[in-house]
Design a protein around this motif. Structure first.
Motif, PDB file in Angstrom:
ATOM      1  N   LEU A  59       5.967   4.556  60.770  1.00  0.00           N
ATOM      2  CA  LEU A  59       6.451   3.547  61.709  1.00  0.00           C
ATOM      3  C   LEU A  59       5.431   3.321  62.814  1.00  0.00           C
ATOM      4  O   LEU A  59       5.180   2.184  63.222  1.00  0.00           O
ATOM      5  N   GLN A  60       4.833   4.405  63.275  1.00  0.00           N
ATOM      6  CA  GLN A  60       3.861   4.254  64.348  1.00  0.00           C
ATOM      7  C   GLN A  60       2.658   3.444  63.891  1.00  0.00           C
ATOM      8  O   GLN A  60       2.138   2.620  64.643  1.00  0.00           O
ATOM      9  N   ASP A  61       2.247   3.672  62.641  1.00  0.00           N
ATOM     10  CA  ASP A  61       1.150   2.856  62.105  1.00  0.00           C
ATOM     11  C   ASP A  61       1.544   1.389  62.061  1.00  0.00           C
ATOM     12  O   ASP A  61       0.769   0.510  62.432  1.00  0.00           O
ATOM     13  N   ALA A  62       2.759   1.147  61.597  1.00  0.00           N
ATOM     14  CA  ALA A  62       3.229  -0.229  61.490  1.00  0.00           C
ATOM     15  C   ALA A  62       3.296  -0.886  62.866  1.00  0.00           C
ATOM     16  O   ALA A  62       2.933  -2.053  63.035  1.00  0.00           O
ATOM     17  N   PHE A  63       3.773  -0.106  63.848  1.00  0.00           N
ATOM     18  CA  PHE A  63       3.854  -0.657  65.202  1.00  0.00           C
ATOM     19  C   PHE A  63       2.463  -0.983  65.742  1.00  0.00           C
ATOM     20  O   PHE A  63       2.278  -1.953  66.462  1.00  0.00           O
ATOM     21  N   LYS A  64       1.509  -0.147  65.375  1.00  0.00           N
ATOM     22  CA  LYS A  64       0.138  -0.405  65.820  1.00  0.00           C
ATOM     23  C   LYS A  64      -0.331  -1.750  65.278  1.00  0.00           C
ATOM     24  O   LYS A  64      -0.898  -2.569  66.002  1.00  0.00           O
ATOM     25  N   ASP A  65      -0.079  -1.971  63.987  1.00  0.00           N
ATOM     26  CA  ASP A  65      -0.442  -3.257  63.391  1.00  0.00           C
ATOM     27  C   ASP A  65       0.229  -4.405  64.125  1.00  0.00           C
ATOM     28  O   ASP A  65      -0.383  -5.431  64.418  1.00  0.00           O
ATOM     29  N   PHE A  66       1.501  -4.185  64.416  1.00  0.00           N
ATOM     30  CA  PHE A  66       2.260  -5.257  65.055  1.00  0.00           C
ATOM     31  C   PHE A  66       1.734  -5.533  66.455  1.00  0.00           C
ATOM     32  O   PHE A  66       1.699  -6.671  66.909  1.00  0.00           O
ATOM     33  N   LEU A  67       1.320  -4.459  67.114  1.00  0.00           N
ATOM     34  CA  LEU A  67       0.778  -4.597  68.464  1.00  0.00           C
ATOM     35  C   LEU A  67      -0.480  -5.457  68.430  1.00  0.00           C
ATOM     36  O   LEU A  67      -0.672  -6.334  69.258  1.00  0.00           O
ATOM     37  N   ILE A  68      -1.321  -5.183  67.432  1.00  0.00           N
ATOM     38  CA  ILE A  68      -2.545  -5.979  67.300  1.00  0.00           C
ATOM     39  C   ILE A  68      -2.193  -7.430  67.015  1.00  0.00           C
ATOM     40  O   ILE A  68      -2.753  -8.357  67.605  1.00  0.00           O
ATOM     41  N   TYR A 120       7.356 -12.959  53.459  1.00  0.00           N
ATOM     42  CA  TYR A 120       7.051 -13.438  54.799  1.00  0.00           C
ATOM     43  C   TYR A 120       7.843 -14.700  55.103  1.00  0.00           C
ATOM     44  O   TYR A 120       7.787 -15.670  54.347  1.00  0.00           O
ATOM     45  N   PRO A 121       8.560 -14.677  56.216  1.00  0.00           N
ATOM     46  CA  PRO A 121       9.431 -15.804  56.532  1.00  0.00           C
ATOM     47  C   PRO A 121       8.723 -16.920  57.291  1.00  0.00           C
ATOM     48  O   PRO A 121       9.364 -17.698  57.964  1.00  0.00           O
ATOM     49  N   TYR A 122       7.390 -16.980  57.221  1.00  0.00           N
ATOM     50  CA  TYR A 122       6.688 -17.983  58.014  1.00  0.00           C
ATOM     51  C   TYR A 122       5.539 -18.561  57.202  1.00  0.00           C
ATOM     52  O   TYR A 122       5.136 -18.001  56.183  1.00  0.00           O
ATOM     53  N   GLY A 123       5.022 -19.651  57.699  1.00  0.00           N
ATOM     54  CA  GLY A 123       3.858 -20.233  57.050  1.00  0.00           C
ATOM     55  C   GLY A 123       2.617 -19.470  57.455  1.00  0.00           C
ATOM     56  O   GLY A 123       2.595 -18.763  58.466  1.00  0.00           O
ATOM     57  N   PHE A 124       1.587 -19.597  56.662  1.00  0.00           N
ATOM     58  CA  PHE A 124       0.392 -18.806  56.935  1.00  0.00           C
ATOM     59  C   PHE A 124      -0.580 -19.500  57.885  1.00  0.00           C
ATOM     60  O   PHE A 124      -1.574 -18.924  58.286  1.00  0.00           O
ATOM     61  N   VAL A 125      -0.285 -20.750  58.221  1.00  0.00           N
ATOM     62  CA  VAL A 125      -1.264 -21.512  58.991  1.00  0.00           C
ATOM     63  C   VAL A 125      -1.367 -21.017  60.428  1.00  0.00           C
ATOM     64  O   VAL A 125      -2.437 -20.726  60.924  1.00  0.00           O
ATOM     65  N   GLN A 126      -0.195 -20.860  61.086  1.00  0.00           N
ATOM     66  CA  GLN A 126      -0.276 -20.531  62.510  1.00  0.00           C
ATOM     67  C   GLN A 126      -0.271 -19.035  62.789  1.00  0.00           C
ATOM     68  O   GLN A 126      -0.335 -18.623  63.928  1.00  0.00           O
ATOM     69  N   THR A 127      -0.123 -18.226  61.754  1.00  0.00           N
ATOM     70  CA  THR A 127      -0.001 -16.795  62.017  1.00  0.00           C
ATOM     71  C   THR A 127      -1.255 -16.047  61.579  1.00  0.00           C
ATOM     72  O   THR A 127      -2.010 -16.520  60.749  1.00  0.00           O
ATOM     73  N   SER A 128      -1.427 -14.876  62.158  1.00  0.00           N
ATOM     74  CA  SER A 128      -2.621 -14.099  61.841  1.00  0.00           C
ATOM     75  C   SER A 128      -2.334 -13.147  60.692  1.00  0.00           C
ATOM     76  O   SER A 128      -1.194 -12.849  60.382  1.00  0.00           O
ATOM     77  N   SER A 129      -3.407 -12.647  60.103  1.00  0.00           N
ATOM     78  CA  SER A 129      -3.225 -11.755  58.956  1.00  0.00           C
ATOM     79  C   SER A 129      -2.723 -10.388  59.406  1.00  0.00           C
ATOM     80  O   SER A 129      -2.149  -9.636  58.635  1.00  0.00           O
ATOM     81  N   GLU A 130      -2.957 -10.076  60.692  1.00  0.00           N
ATOM     82  CA  GLU A 130      -2.460  -8.798  61.200  1.00  0.00           C
ATOM     83  C   GLU A 130      -0.943  -8.730  61.119  1.00  0.00           C
ATOM     84  O   GLU A 130      -0.356  -7.682  60.826  1.00  0.00           O
ATOM     85  N   LEU A 131      -0.315  -9.867  61.390  1.00  0.00           N
ATOM     86  CA  LEU A 131       1.138  -9.906  61.326  1.00  0.00           C
ATOM     87  C   LEU A 131       1.613  -9.632  59.897  1.00  0.00           C
ATOM     88  O   LEU A 131       2.570  -8.891  59.686  1.00  0.00           O
ATOM     89  N   ASP A 132       0.890 -10.227  58.937  1.00  0.00           N
ATOM     90  CA  ASP A 132       1.248  -9.977  57.532  1.00  0.00           C
ATOM     91  C   ASP A 132       1.208  -8.491  57.223  1.00  0.00           C
ATOM     92  O   ASP A 132       2.116  -7.948  56.605  1.00  0.00           O
ATOM     93  N   ASP A 133       0.131  -7.842  57.696  1.00  0.00           N
ATOM     94  CA  ASP A 133      -0.011  -6.408  57.457  1.00  0.00           C
ATOM     95  C   ASP A 133       1.175  -5.644  58.037  1.00  0.00           C
ATOM     96  O   ASP A 133       1.765  -4.788  57.373  1.00  0.00           O
ATOM     97  N   ALA A 134       1.486  -5.974  59.286  1.00  0.00           N
ATOM     98  CA  ALA A 134       2.563  -5.258  59.965  1.00  0.00           C
ATOM     99  C   ALA A 134       3.882  -5.423  59.229  1.00  0.00           C
ATOM    100  O   ALA A 134       4.610  -4.462  58.987  1.00  0.00           O
ATOM    101  N   ILE A 135       4.159  -6.665  58.841  1.00  0.00           N
ATOM    102  CA  ILE A 135       5.443  -6.939  58.182  1.00  0.00           C
ATOM    103  C   ILE A 135       5.504  -6.244  56.830  1.00  0.00           C
ATOM    104  O   ILE A 135       6.508  -5.630  56.484  1.00  0.00           O
ATOM    105  N   SER A 136       4.410  -6.308  56.091  1.00  0.00           N
ATOM    106  CA  SER A 136       4.462  -5.713  54.749  1.00  0.00           C
ATOM    107  C   SER A 136       4.589  -4.202  54.848  1.00  0.00           C
ATOM    108  O   SER A 136       5.253  -3.550  54.047  1.00  0.00           O
TER     109      SER A 136
END
Lengths: 211, 105
Positions: A59-68, A120-136
């Motif tokens: 979880l802490q790793d995931a939170f780190k991704d999300f923080l980025i 992923y519940p969003y389009g890929f255009v406006q979001t960063s790849s870091e968010l994808d990592d965190a969510i996955s």
């Protein structure tokens, strides 16, 4: 140990004997229950501990991704991106009876709202790849997290029940049963004494009459 | 008896927002009063599992222990984005101590 406050009569004696038999039976049953609960608890708590260690680390790793991710994206965009999940998770809770403790059995139902293509519940255009990592990553942790919920709750409930059972076993073993035994002995002595007193009195009377 | 229950996450916004994308119900709280109200409300409203960050949980230990002997909801502590405070681990140790009498792990 104290002698119970009862009158030394035959009726009381048989009552107490019955109570002693019940107490001994109860003690044996409770002792068995405690042993079995303990056996199951030890296994479960080990699992609980290792699961929690894993989950906390991941979880802490995931939170780190999300923080980025939240550093890269604007907060409004981020919130918008995650606000409309494609999936919904609910939990079916069944109660299982383990040695008179009701522990939950959780079955998780994941339901995809639309196509099963991506999580992923969003389009890929406006979001960063870091968010994808965190969510996955979070998505991967989810089954473990839910398993942890089930195990930890069971451990909690069982710990409570073990404590209660131990108190009962100890109360019976060290208080109720010795008390009863002692009182039974006391009444028996008293009755014997009375009997001897009667016999001597009769002998004395007989002597007096013979003279 | 089988009931359907929902799952909730309580914590500070930066930590728990990500769970929203997975379809959990996310509640952001900032102080202990709000947290207490939220937990009690969720417990009443058929939530089966409540994940709560340790940072929030340490403000309301009494509210959390209130639900310890209920089958539902299961209140599970999770670390937040600043790391773990070890409260969750300590709770496990406390359970062991309560059941066994001493910490055997």
């Amino acid at each position: 140990m104290a002698i119970l406050n009862v009158k030394p009569t035959r009726m009381e004696l048989s009552n107490l004997k019955r109570r002693l038999a019940t107490a001994k039976r109860g003690h044996k049953l409770l002792k068995d229950k405690q042993d079995e609960l303990m056996r199951q608890f030890i296994g479960l708590i080990r699992k609980n501990k290792s699961l929690r260690e894993e989950v906390e680390k991941e979880l802490q790793d995931a939170f780190k991704d999300f923080l980025i991710a939240s550093a890269v994206m604007s907060p409004e965009m981020l919130e918008e991106a995650v606000s409309f999940p494609k999936e919904s998770i609910s939990v079916e809770i069944e109660q299982k009876n383990v040695m008179s403790v009701y522990v939950p059995v959780m079955n998780f139902k994941r339901k995809l709202e639309t196509d099963a293509g991506s999580i992923y519940p969003y389009g890929f255009v406006q979001t960063s790849s870091e968010l994808d990592d965190a969510i996955s990553r979070l998505y991967d942790i989810m089954p473990k997290l839910l398993r942890l919920a089930e195990v930890e709750k069971s451990c909690q409930l069982m710990a409570d029940e073990i404590e209660k059972t131990r108190r009962r076993v100890n109360a019976l073993e060290h208080r109720t049963i010795p008390d009863l035994e002692e009182t039974i002995k006391f009444i028996r002595m008293k009755l014997d004494e009375n009997e001897r007193a009667t016999i001597t009195r009769l002998m004395k009377v007989k002597d007096l009459i013979n003279k | 008896m089988i009931y359907m229950h929902k799952i909730a996450v309580i914590g500070d916004k930066n930590s728990v927002l990500a769970f929203k994308a997975l379809g959990l119900d996310v509640f952001t709280v900032t102080d202990d009063l709000e947290a207490r109200k939220t937990v009690n409300r969720l417990a009443k409203n058929q939530y089966g599992v409540i994940f709560i960050t340790e940072q929030i949980a340490q403000l309301i230990p009494d509210t959390i222990s209130r639900y310890d002997d209920h089958v539902t909801p299961a209140i599970i502590l999770i670390p937040n984005n600043q790391g773990s405070l070890n409260i969750g681990m300590n709770r496990i140790d406390k359970n062991v101590e309560k059941a066994v009498g001493s910490n055997i792990l």
